[in-house]
Each structure stands twice: as structure tokens, then as C-alpha cells.
Design an enzyme around this catalytic site. Structure first.
Site, PDB file in Angstrom:
ATOM      1  N   LYS A 207       1.068  -1.138  -0.126  1.00 19.73           N
ATOM      2  CA  LYS A 207      -0.121   0.125  -0.198  1.00 19.73           C
ATOM      3  C   LYS A 207       0.840   1.147   0.091  1.00 19.73           C
ATOM      4  O   LYS A 207       0.872   2.020  -0.930  1.00 19.73           O
ATOM      5  CB  LYS A 207      -0.625  -0.025   1.542  1.00 19.73           C
ATOM      6  CG  LYS A 207      -1.432   1.508   1.430  1.00 19.73           C
ATOM      7  CD  LYS A 207      -2.753   1.696   0.457  1.00 19.73           C
ATOM      8  CE  LYS A 207      -2.459   3.122   1.041  1.00 19.73           C
ATOM      9  NZ  LYS A 207      -4.414   3.085  -0.609  1.00 19.73           N
TER      10      LYS A 207
ATOM     11  N   CYS B 217      -3.488  11.956   1.253  1.00 14.85           N
ATOM     12  CA  CYS B 217      -2.123   9.868   1.178  1.00 14.85           C
ATOM     13  C   CYS B 217      -1.178  10.208   0.461  1.00 14.85           C
ATOM     14  O   CYS B 217       0.105  10.175   1.556  1.00 14.85           O
ATOM     15  CB  CYS B 217      -3.271   9.220  -0.347  1.00 14.85           C
ATOM     16  SG  CYS B 217      -4.538   9.284   0.456  1.00 14.85           S
TER      17      CYS B 217
HETATM   18  N1  SAJ Z   1      -0.367  14.938  -9.116  1.00 12.39           N
HETATM   19  C1  SAJ Z   1       0.368  15.455  -9.141  1.00 12.39           C
HETATM   20  N2  SAJ Z   1       0.427  15.137 -11.128  1.00 12.39           N
HETATM   21  C2  SAJ Z   1      -0.190  13.910 -11.581  1.00 12.39           C
HETATM   22  C3  SAJ Z   1      -0.678  13.143 -10.868  1.00 12.39           C
HETATM   23  C4  SAJ Z   1      -1.411  14.068  -9.081  1.00 12.39           C
HETATM   24  O1  SAJ Z   1       0.569  16.330  -9.372  1.00 12.39           O
HETATM   25  O2  SAJ Z   1       1.013  13.416 -12.531  1.00 12.39           O
HETATM   26  C5  SAJ Z   1      -1.552  16.022  -7.210  1.00 12.39           C
HETATM   27  C6  SAJ Z   1      -2.589  15.915  -7.407  1.00 12.39           C
HETATM   28  O3  SAJ Z   1      -3.227  17.057  -8.088  1.00 12.39           O
HETATM   29  C7  SAJ Z   1      -3.097  15.737  -6.445  1.00 12.39           C
HETATM   30  C8  SAJ Z   1      -2.137  14.597  -5.238  1.00 12.39           C
HETATM   31  O4  SAJ Z   1      -0.862  14.949  -6.389  1.00 12.39           O
HETATM   32  O5  SAJ Z   1      -2.353  17.017  -4.980  1.00 12.39           O
HETATM   33  C9  SAJ Z   1      -2.581  13.592  -5.297  1.00 12.39           C
HETATM   34  O6  SAJ Z   1      -3.446  12.861  -6.021  1.00 12.39           O
HETATM   35  P1  SAJ Z   1      -3.462  11.277  -6.935  1.00 12.39           P
HETATM   36  O7  SAJ Z   1      -5.292  11.272  -7.787  1.00 12.39           O
HETATM   37  O8  SAJ Z   1      -2.422  10.793  -7.190  1.00 12.39           O
HETATM   38  O9  SAJ Z   1      -4.068  10.654  -5.853  1.00 12.39           O
HETATM   39  P2  SAJ Z   1      -4.877  10.251  -4.318  1.00 12.39           P
HETATM   40  O10 SAJ Z   1      -4.469  11.499  -3.469  1.00 12.39           O
HETATM   41  O11 SAJ Z   1      -6.029  10.740  -5.111  1.00 12.39           O
HETATM   42  O12 SAJ Z   1      -4.673   8.693  -3.948  1.00 12.39           O
HETATM   43  C10 SAJ Z   1      -4.129   7.944  -3.842  1.00 12.39           C
HETATM   44  C11 SAJ Z   1      -3.796   6.624  -5.201  1.00 12.39           C
HETATM   45  N3  SAJ Z   1      -2.912   6.494  -4.870  1.00 12.39           N
HETATM   46  C12 SAJ Z   1      -2.438   5.603  -6.006  1.00 12.39           C
HETATM   47  O13 SAJ Z   1      -2.589   6.454  -7.566  1.00 12.39           O
HETATM   48  C13 SAJ Z   1      -1.297   5.324  -6.296  1.00 12.39           C
HETATM   49  C14 SAJ Z   1      -5.259   6.105  -4.374  1.00 12.39           C
HETATM   50  O14 SAJ Z   1      -5.285   5.109  -5.022  1.00 12.39           O
HETATM   51  C15 SAJ Z   1      -5.542   5.451  -3.243  1.00 12.39           C
HETATM   52  O15 SAJ Z   1      -6.438   4.945  -2.702  1.00 12.39           O
HETATM   53  C16 SAJ Z   1      -4.827   6.701  -2.285  1.00 12.39           C
HETATM   54  O16 SAJ Z   1      -3.637   8.012  -3.188  1.00 12.39           O
HETATM   55  C17 SAJ Z   1      -4.974   6.719  -0.582  1.00 12.39           C
HETATM   56  O17 SAJ Z   1      -5.990   6.281  -0.405  1.00 12.39           O
HETATM   57  O18 SAJ Z   1      -4.220   5.898  -0.512  1.00 12.39           O
END
Ligand code: SAJ
Length: 453
Positions: A222, A276
């Protein structure tokens, strides 16, 4: 003899198969609530437990406590089904259930240490209940070793037969219901029987592969998944800044690089927020009851992402200078305070740091977000066009769908002379912004002059 030993196991297995098993979900946040409603939807009787009375009241009045796709509809349907109940009483809910799923938050403290307060409190309550014949599952993210070191000692008693697995949640906020269904699920089993029961249960809501492994691997998997994403975003952010130096556009670069079969550049932006990614790399490096593990790449990536709001702040200052606008007294409109598109969650949102820095400099900051009224000290305005009106610069920090529909000509016409658009999430095409009269700046592309101090 063997038959009678296996009786409680068989009984629970049959109850799960027939959807007669009663489920208690402890913690009704962005993971617990969609999980509870997914089980209701699949035919189970579910009690959702949370200590937050306001949250419980909202849900029992049929209201969505946060922004999540289809949440309102799921709440409505669960009310109709009469198979969903909410409660603040954990002991009563546990006693009346056959399966307990723990979904409480496991954040980090201000000094970046795992904060297991909620989990400990739940384990303490569980230890006082009769857990005989029950299946206890944990979905919360855990510092490695916590399942074995904290959870199991609380729930395993010599005179009781119960089962347990660590089943990390993997849903992405904003698409929780579809991801519960379509994302493969990891079950970290304590023993074979526990694994069989957990698999039977999750089979009813997951249409993707269910992968059985040890609870130790599940716990670390995870955290590694989120660390992988965080490190990749840090790489994209650094490459974005390199693109700015070379005067090329990151989007064009990634279009080209991502045509390679083994390259998948992530998207640069104003920083990484949410409950997360900003904390799971720290959980990974902080094993239960042990010293922090040393790391070069993971910690540096984390720090790099944490510094991205400073970079955006510097881009804003440079853009204002370029257009001969006085930084102090300038009117800045911030679009988006939620940590990412189409959610209402502002935890660790890059917007907080950027807005504070702008306010410290004396800027007049107006803030809009369609999903949350959090302004972080800026003046919140519900209407997007009113927010933007008479401002010098618009900075987009979240790519909400509402912003994608905006007409750039209307925006620029309503703004002060020489309008600037700092589009950190690449919501708009730069050519379109040029045509509308904007100076267009983003993370990963701009034509600004030299760095200022
Ligand atoms: N972000 C970027 N660039 C990207 C992708 C995301 O800057 O290319 C930023 C987003 O704007 C945001 C942050 O990253 O600020 C996180 O967003 P996210 O969509 O990547 O992830 P979370 O935190 O909403 O959800 C993550 C997910 N993990 C993965 O994709 C590996 C989700 O599947 C998990 O279940 C979740 O964390 C969790 O609950 O742990």
C-alpha cells in the site's frame, strides 16, 4: 472433532455467501463511507460507525458529507434499502456484527511521525468486545509492522476464535465507487481461513482480481504504491522546471517521451496534496516501534514536491513584474483550493501555502472553489466570474471540471489590463490563452525573463 472446530468458520462463510453477515464499518471518511455503501448496494446489512456526530447527522439526513462522484445517489439508495444504519457507538455496533472493517485515518503528526491515535482507540474498543466468530479487517494505511504489533495483540484472545486480514484500500478519491469495483484488491491474510473469508466478502463488491498475499507484504505494498506515485510526480515536477529553463513545453515533451513503450511521465503541478501521498512515504520509512529507515530518493522526492508551491509563488511574482504590475496591491484570483480535481478535500493542498505567501506579500487575494469554501485567508467568492473580475492575475491550482468550461475571452475582458493566467494544471491551451490576450504561464512552460530574488 475437526468438524466442530471448523463450525464457526463454515457458519461465517455461509453467512457471507448468503449476504446474511452483518458488517460494521468503523470510520466513515472518504474510504469508509463509499466502502459501507458499496456493501449495502451488494445486499449486506451495514452499520457505519464514526465518533463525529456532525458527520453521522449529515448522513442520517441523507446528505453527502463530502464531494464524491455518485455519493448522493448511493446514500439515497441505501436509505431506501433500509440496510444501512449509522451510529457513534462502536461497542454496540461491533457486538451486533459478524464482520468489522476498520477504515480510520492514520495521519502523521506535525513532526512527521505516524499518528496512530484513532487506530489505537478502535483497537482498544475492539479488545473489550466479544469477537468470537467474527472477521476483523483493517483497510487503513499502516506503518509496516502495525498489523502484527498493534492490531493483532488487541483482537486475538486465547479463548476466542476470530479471523483477521489487512486489506489496504486502493480507491482514488473522486472515483471511489468505480474504483472499489474495478481496481484489483490485495488481501494480506493472517492465516488461510482468514484469507478465504475476506476473499468471499470482497468478491461481492470487487469485479477485478483479488490477490492474496501475506499481511506483511500487503502493508508495505500500500505504502509503496503511493510512494511510487509521489516519486514519479516529483520527477515530472523537476523535468517541468528543466523545461522552463530550456524554454520548451513539458506537455509537448511528455507527448513525445510517453510514446516510448516504457516511459510514462506524470504531470507537473503546484505540488502534491491530499490525505495520502504527502504522508504514506513517511509511513513507509517509519516502521511500527522502530527507528526511521534512511532514504535518499523517497525523502528528497517528498521534499521536492513540498517545495512546488514556492515555485508557483515565484512564477506569479515574475509574471507580475513582466507586466509591470506592482506585486503588493495586485489583485490575484485563485481558482481551486481542493487538493485535486472534483473533490472537496483541502488537506495538504498546495493552495494553502501559495495563498499565505501572496497575502504576506500584501496581495489582494480572492478565492474560488466550487466544492469547498476554504479560502486559507483569501476572500472566498462563490461565483467564478465575480472572483476573476478586476483581477490582475488568475492562478488555477485545481483542474475542476467547472474551470474547464470557462471562456477565456470573457475572463480576460473582465480583468484589469494586461491579464495574466498562471495555469498550473494545464486546464487551457496556451494558444487559446494567447488569443484571449493573456500572458500564459504554467509549471513546465513559460516565456518569462530571468529568475528574480
Ligand atoms: N498529482 C500531480 N501530478 C500527477 C498526478 C497527481 O501533481 O501526475 C497531484 C494531484 O494534483 C494531487 C496529488 O498529486 O495533489 C495526489 O493526487 P492523486 O490523484 O495522485 O492521488 P490521491 O492522493 O487522490 O489518491 C492516491 C491513489 N494512489 C495511487 O494512485 C497510487 C489512490 O489509488 C489511493 O487509494 C489513495 O492515494 C489513498 O487513499 O491512499
Amino acid at each position: 472433532m475437526e468438524d466442530s472446530l471448523n463450525k464457526p468458520f463454515e457458519e461465517l462463510k455461509v453467512k457471507i455467501e448468503n449476504k446474511k453477515a452483518r458488517i460494521a464499518i468503523v470510520g466513515l471518511g472518504q474510504v469508509g463511507l463509499p466502502t459501507a455503501l458499496s456493501f449495502v448496494n451488494s445486499g449486506y446489512n451495514v452499520t457505519g460507525v464514526d465518533t463525529n456526530e456532525e458527520l453521522i447527522n449529515k448522513i442520517s439526513n441523507g446528505m453527502s458529507p463530502f464531494q464524491e462522484k455518485n455519493l448522493q445517489e448511493f446514500i439515497k439508495n441505501s436509505q431506501k434499502s433500509e440496510r444501512f444504519h449509522v451510529s457513534t457507538k462502536i461497542d454496540e455496533s461491533v457486538e451486533n456484527s459478524n464482520i468489522i472493517i476498520v477504515c480510520v485515518a492514520t495521519p502523521i503528526t506535525k513532526d512527521i511521525k505516524p499518528d496512530m491515535t484513532s487506530l489505537k482507540s478502535v483497537c482498544d474498543s475492539l479488545s473489550k468486545c466479544d469477537l468470537n466468530g467474527k472477521l476483523i479487517l483493517v483497510e487503513s494505511s499502516l506503518p509496516p509492522g502495525t498489523f502484527e504489533g498493534l492490531v493483532i495483540p488487541f483482537i486475538r484472545k486465547s479463548n476466542q476464535i476470530c479471523w483477521s486480514c489487512y486489506v489496504p484500500e486502493r480507491l482514488v478519491p473522486g472515483h471511489a465507487f468505480s474504483e472499489i469495483k474495478t481496481t484489483s484488491r490485495i488481501i494480506g491474510e493472517l492465516d488461510t481461513e482468514s484469507g478465504i473469508l475476506a476473499r468471499e466478502l470482497y468478491k461481492t463488491i470487487v469485479q477485478a482480481e483479488i490477490i492474496l498475499t501475506t499481511f506483511r507484504v500487503a502493508e508495505i505494498s500500500k505504502l509503496v504504491e503511493n510512494t511510487y506515485r509521489d516519486v514519479n510526480i516529483a520527477l515530472a515536477n523537476e523535468i517541468g522546471i528543466i523545461c522552463e529553463v530550456y524554454g520548451i513545453d513539458f506537455n509537448e515533451l511528455s507527448r513525445v517521451c510517453n510514446s516510448h513503450p516504457r516511459v510514462n511521465l506524470h504531470q507537473p503541478g503546484p505540488g502534491v496534496g491530499g490525505p495520502c501521498l504527502p504522508k504514506d512515504p513517511y509511513l513507509l520509512l517509519n516502521p511500527f516501534n522502530s527507528e526511521q529507515i534512511k532514504s535518499d530518493i523517497i525523502l528528497n522526492a517528498r521534499k521536492f514536491n513540498d517545495k512546488m508551491p514556492d515555485h508557483v509563488f515565484s512564477l506569479i511574482k515574475r509574471a507580475l513584474l513582466e507586466k509591470n504590475k506592482k506585486i503588493e496591491n495586485s489583485v490575484i484570483s485563485v481558482l481551486g483550493t481542493a487538493y485535486k480535481a472534483n473533490v472537496s478535500d483541502t488537506r495538504s493542498s498546495p493552495a494553502e501555502k501559495i495563498i499565505k505567501q501572496l497575502l504576506d506579500l500584501g496581495c489582494n487575494v480572492k478565492v474560488n472553489d466550487p466544492n469547498t469554501e476554504a479560502g486559507f485567508g483569501g476572500l472566498y467568492e462563490k461565483n467564478i466570474l465575480n472572483t476573476v473580475k478586476k483581477s490582475d492575475l488568475v492562478v488555477i491550482l485545481t483542474d475542476h471540471d467547472e474551470y474547464k468550461k470557462l471562456d477565456l475571452h470573457i475572463l480576460s475582458d473582465s480583468m484589469n489590463e494586461n491579464p495574466i493566467l498562471v495555469d498550473t494544471k494545464r486546464v487551457f491551451d496556451k494558444k487559446e490563452a494567447d488569443t484571449a490576450g493573456f500572458l500564459y504561464v504554467s509549471v513546465g512552460y513559460h516565456n518569462l525573463k530571468e529568475e528574480i530574488n
